[in-house]
Scaffold this active site. Structure first.
Site, mmCIF file in Angstrom:
data_model
loop_
_atom_site.group_PDB
_atom_site.id
_atom_site.type_symbol
_atom_site.label_atom_id
_atom_site.label_comp_id
_atom_site.label_asym_id
_atom_site.label_seq_id
_atom_site.Cartn_x
_atom_site.Cartn_y
_atom_site.Cartn_z
ATOM 1 N N CYS A 2 13.108 -2.156 12.481
ATOM 2 C CA CYS A 2 14.351 -2.833 12.852
ATOM 3 C C CYS A 2 15.032 -3.319 11.584
ATOM 4 O O CYS A 2 14.359 -3.704 10.626
ATOM 5 C CB CYS A 2 14.187 -4.052 13.762
ATOM 6 S SG CYS A 2 13.692 -3.639 15.436
ATOM 7 N N GLY A 30 15.719 1.721 12.311
ATOM 8 C CA GLY A 30 15.752 1.761 13.764
ATOM 9 C C GLY A 30 16.878 2.640 14.248
ATOM 10 O O GLY A 30 18.024 2.452 13.837
ATOM 11 N N ASN A 107 13.476 -8.697 13.570
ATOM 12 C CA ASN A 107 12.623 -7.620 13.082
ATOM 13 C C ASN A 107 11.204 -8.179 13.041
ATOM 14 O O ASN A 107 10.949 -9.125 12.299
ATOM 15 C CB ASN A 107 13.086 -7.201 11.683
ATOM 16 C CG ASN A 107 12.137 -6.230 10.993
ATOM 17 O OD1 ASN A 107 12.116 -6.161 9.779
ATOM 18 N ND2 ASN A 107 11.369 -5.483 11.737
ATOM 19 N N GLY A 108 10.316 -7.601 13.845
ATOM 20 C CA GLY A 108 8.931 -8.084 13.833
ATOM 21 C C GLY A 108 8.304 -8.002 15.201
ATOM 22 O O GLY A 108 8.780 -7.267 16.071
ATOM 23 N N TYR A 251 6.369 3.554 3.115
ATOM 24 C CA TYR A 251 7.190 4.411 3.959
ATOM 25 C C TYR A 251 8.481 3.796 4.476
ATOM 26 O O TYR A 251 9.536 4.421 4.398
ATOM 27 C CB TYR A 251 6.342 4.895 5.150
ATOM 28 C CG TYR A 251 7.141 5.547 6.251
ATOM 29 C CD1 TYR A 251 7.603 6.855 6.121
ATOM 30 C CD2 TYR A 251 7.451 4.853 7.421
ATOM 31 C CE1 TYR A 251 8.353 7.443 7.139
ATOM 32 C CE2 TYR A 251 8.192 5.434 8.433
ATOM 33 C CZ TYR A 251 8.636 6.734 8.285
ATOM 34 O OH TYR A 251 9.377 7.308 9.268
ATOM 35 N N SER A 292 10.307 11.289 3.003
ATOM 36 C CA SER A 292 9.501 10.135 2.597
ATOM 37 C C SER A 292 8.336 10.499 1.680
ATOM 38 O O SER A 292 7.823 9.645 0.970
ATOM 39 C CB SER A 292 9.013 9.367 3.827
ATOM 40 O OG SER A 292 8.479 10.275 4.770
ATOM 41 N N ASP A 354 2.451 13.881 1.352
ATOM 42 C CA ASP A 354 3.200 13.086 2.330
ATOM 43 C C ASP A 354 2.794 11.626 2.169
ATOM 44 O O ASP A 354 1.771 11.325 1.554
ATOM 45 C CB ASP A 354 2.948 13.567 3.765
ATOM 46 C CG ASP A 354 4.060 13.130 4.726
ATOM 47 O OD1 ASP A 354 5.030 12.482 4.263
ATOM 48 O OD2 ASP A 354 3.963 13.422 5.931
ATOM 49 N N ASP A 355 3.614 10.731 2.723
ATOM 50 C CA ASP A 355 3.312 9.305 2.551
ATOM 51 C C ASP A 355 2.197 8.838 3.476
ATOM 52 O O ASP A 355 1.480 7.896 3.158
ATOM 53 C CB ASP A 355 4.575 8.464 2.789
ATOM 54 C CG ASP A 355 5.099 8.684 4.187
ATOM 55 O OD1 ASP A 355 5.825 9.675 4.391
ATOM 56 O OD2 ASP A 355 4.747 7.911 5.092
ATOM 57 N N CYS A 443 -0.269 -7.525 3.821
ATOM 58 C CA CYS A 443 -0.997 -7.185 5.035
ATOM 59 C C CYS A 443 -1.329 -5.706 4.932
ATOM 60 O O CYS A 443 -0.434 -4.876 4.803
ATOM 61 C CB CYS A 443 -0.141 -7.446 6.279
ATOM 62 S SG CYS A 443 -0.977 -6.901 7.785
ATOM 63 N N CYS A 446 -3.516 -2.143 8.864
ATOM 64 C CA CYS A 446 -3.568 -0.786 9.443
ATOM 65 C C CYS A 446 -4.595 0.075 8.702
ATOM 66 O O CYS A 446 -5.067 1.067 9.226
ATOM 67 C CB CYS A 446 -2.191 -0.136 9.463
ATOM 68 S SG CYS A 446 -1.327 -0.130 7.886
HETATM 69 P P1 AMP Z 1 2.273 12.003 12.383
HETATM 70 O O1 AMP Z 1 3.015 13.268 12.525
HETATM 71 O O2 AMP Z 1 2.064 11.292 13.704
HETATM 72 O O3 AMP Z 1 0.985 12.121 11.622
HETATM 73 O O4 AMP Z 1 3.208 10.989 11.577
HETATM 74 C C1 AMP Z 1 3.206 11.027 10.194
HETATM 75 C C2 AMP Z 1 4.584 11.233 9.674
HETATM 76 O O5 AMP Z 1 5.481 10.278 10.246
HETATM 77 C C3 AMP Z 1 4.582 11.041 8.183
HETATM 78 O O6 AMP Z 1 5.246 12.159 7.657
HETATM 79 C C4 AMP Z 1 5.357 9.745 7.938
HETATM 80 O O7 AMP Z 1 6.355 9.946 6.951
HETATM 81 C C5 AMP Z 1 6.004 9.396 9.252
HETATM 82 N N1 AMP Z 1 5.671 8.048 9.707
HETATM 83 C C6 AMP Z 1 4.682 7.243 9.330
HETATM 84 N N2 AMP Z 1 4.704 6.087 10.036
HETATM 85 C C7 AMP Z 1 5.744 6.151 10.866
HETATM 86 C C8 AMP Z 1 6.305 5.267 11.842
HETATM 87 N N3 AMP Z 1 5.764 4.093 12.129
HETATM 88 N N4 AMP Z 1 7.402 5.689 12.501
HETATM 89 C C9 AMP Z 1 7.941 6.888 12.259
HETATM 90 N N5 AMP Z 1 7.459 7.756 11.354
HETATM 91 C C10 AMP Z 1 6.369 7.412 10.668
#
Ligand code: AMP
Length: 492
Positions: A2, A30, A107-108, A251, A292, A354-355, A443, A446
């Site tokens: 958000c 968002g 936001n939160g 991210y 990202s 990837d991040d 924090c 996760c």
């Molecule tokens: P996934 O495909 O479920 O493994 O999601 C990982 C991808 O989504 C990565 O490429 C991240 O850049 C992106 N990502 C990570 N966290 C989030 C989030 N909370 N909301 C949306 N995209 C995310």
């Protein structure tokens, strides 16, 4: 996630238009809904709806909102509580019995929303939504005080959890950040002749968009009040422990934003340097999962001395709105967004950066596509540690069941996504890359399951679902079972 943006100015400044611009810069935080509340000194008007900022506001609406207004407060929403409905869009209007109208943008995620809701219901208060933000709004309405400051201070003293909020009243813009400082919020000003306009924003990139100068971050536990007299601040809750979300650095926040004096693009490039040191591998090129993953991929390439190449075409026209809450459509969404450039990858050994990996949908599908396009080896490098625990502080990362790394070893995840090798950045490597503050100031729940605030048992039970036991470091050991997909996790 958000995004929150607000401005307090004098007559003649187009606060609605500036808020609209600010929200554009916070669209990445968002995409479900957007809204703007404005005040002309005596009344508060709100326009909010489902969709992207550009879909929610027409030029005529912005013009209409701008007429006579001196304060603006905007929000872009990514839901973590409550469903995707227009009534859930922020800013949420409220009406205090003695002080008058206002609206709230949040936001939160609150941790004691259920308990507060039950208390208010016992007093006869009725609710229109399931939002934790509505609990805040109703609490404001039911809190006594001679001034808005007093009401807001007393309201927020009862709230536990993550919140970076903007509150608009007929003649004030109030910014608040929870005592742990989970989510970002900063202050800036636009130098205008006579009197500067004061601005609040979730990220500094939104200040840049409206030509505002950065002043400082809102401190954890601080309330900043902006009105025609200027800016004043008070601490409403004190905590000796800060816990900013480390995923903002990895991210969420835009790479052109600055958090805790740290330029995020730089930090992400350094995450790539650390990754290259922790997990070197012989390869022909480094590629990114755009956008990202790009800074960390550039950093990896720099440190490893291996060329960085663009290998995945990203469609700029797909956003989360088009992705339905259904796993097959989600997978199709990945393909719509990212497609390999076959000439670049054919016969090549790739280091793909990837991040993060959440469910594994993106990495699995993209690895499949890269192989189909002729890549000979794919080594995944992730610029964050394995995400094994749910978030209760404002990020929708589902339950443990949905997290691919929860209950799996790194090699099991590698096998699931079909990579030749997989390495996640270590927590020490991540902290070195951020290079600001101490590890205790963040924090990282996760990744390590250590929540800075005790999580109520019911919330924990909803999200901590461990079903199959394997030998993996975890607070509750267990293996993920593919869970129901959530519409909020598509990569933007
Ligand atoms: P996934 O495909 O479920 O493994 O999601 C990982 C991808 O989504 C990565 O490429 C991240 O850049 C992106 N990502 C990570 N966290 C989030 C989030 N909370 N909301 C949306 N995209 C995310």
């Amino acid at each position: 996630m958000c995004g929150v943006f607000g401005i307090c100015a004098k007559q003649g400044v187009d606060v609605a238009n500036l808020t609209y611009f600010g929200l554009f810069a916070l669209q990445h935080r968002g995409q479900e809904s957007a809204g703007i509340a404005v005040s002309d000194g005596s009344s508060v008007r709100v326009h909010r709806d489902m969709g992207l900022v550009a879909q929610v506001f027409s030029p005529a609406q912005i013009k209409e909102l701008g007429q006579g207004s001196v304060i603006g407060l905007g929000h872009t929403r990514y839901s973590t509580t409550g469903s995707s409905r227009a009534e859930n869009a922020h800013p949420l209007p409220f009406h205090h019995p003695t002080l008058g109208p206002g609206a709230l943008a949040h936001n939160g995620n609150l941790l004691n929303a259920d308990a507060l809701r039950a208390q208010l219901q016992e007093q006869g208060v009725t609710f229109e939504t399931a939002l934790d933000t509505e609990v805040m709004a109703r609490l404001i309405e039911n809190t006594h005080g001679r001034s808005w400051e007093e009401v807001i201070r007393r309201t927020f003293a009862r709230i536990v959890g993550a919140y970076s909020c903007g509150v608009i009243t007929p003649n004030q813009l109030i910014a608040l950040r929870d005592p742990f400082g989970f989510r970002p919020l900063c202050i800036g000003y636009i130098p205008l002749p006579g009197q500067p306009a004061h601005v609040i924003a979730s990220e500094t990139c939104a200040l840049d968009t409206v030509n505002a100068h950065f002043v400082r971050e809102v401190q954890p536990g601080e309330m900043v009040v902006m009105d025609e007299r200027g800016v004043h601040s008070a601490n409403f809750q004190v905590s000796n422990k800060h816990a900013m979300c480390v995923f903002e650095f990895i991210y969420f926040a835009r790479p052109d934003s600055i958090l805790k004096n740290c330029e995020l693009e730089d930090a992400r490039i350094r995450m790539g340097h650390e990754l290259a040191q922790e997990a070197p591998v012989d390869a022909d090129m480094v590629i990114a999962f755009p956008d990202s993953g790009t800074p960390a991929a550039i950093g990896y390439a720099e440190a490893a001395g291996i060329p960085f190449r663009e290998a995945l075409m990203k469609s700029r026209y797909i956003n989360r709105t088009f992705i339905q809450p259904d796993q097959s459509l989600r997978e199709a969404g990945v393909m719509l967004k990212l497609n390999p450039l076959p000439r670049s990858v054919r016969g090549k050994r790739l280091i793909a950066v990837d991040d993060s990996i959440v469910r594994g949908t993106t990495s699995r599908r993209i690895i499949e596509r890269l192989r189909a396009a002729g890549a000979s080896e794919i080594h995944m490098r992730i610029s964050s540690p394995p995400m094994r625990f749910p978030c209760f502080m404002g990020v929708d990362i589902g339950s443990t069941k949905e997290l691919i790394a929860s209950g799996r070893s790194v090699d099991e995840v590698r096998e699931q996504i079909g990579a030749d090798s997989l390495h996640y950045l270590s927590i020490p490597g991540l902290m070195r890359a951020i290079g600001r503050g101490t590890a205790q100031e963040f924090c990282r729940a996760c990744f390590d399951g250590s929540y800075p605030v005790p999580v109520p048992q019911q919330l924990e039970m909803d999200k901590m679902q461990f079903e199959v036991t394997t030998g993996v470091p975890a607070r509750g050991a267990g293996g993920p079972v593919p869970g129901p997909p959530s519409p909020q996790l598509a990569k933007i």
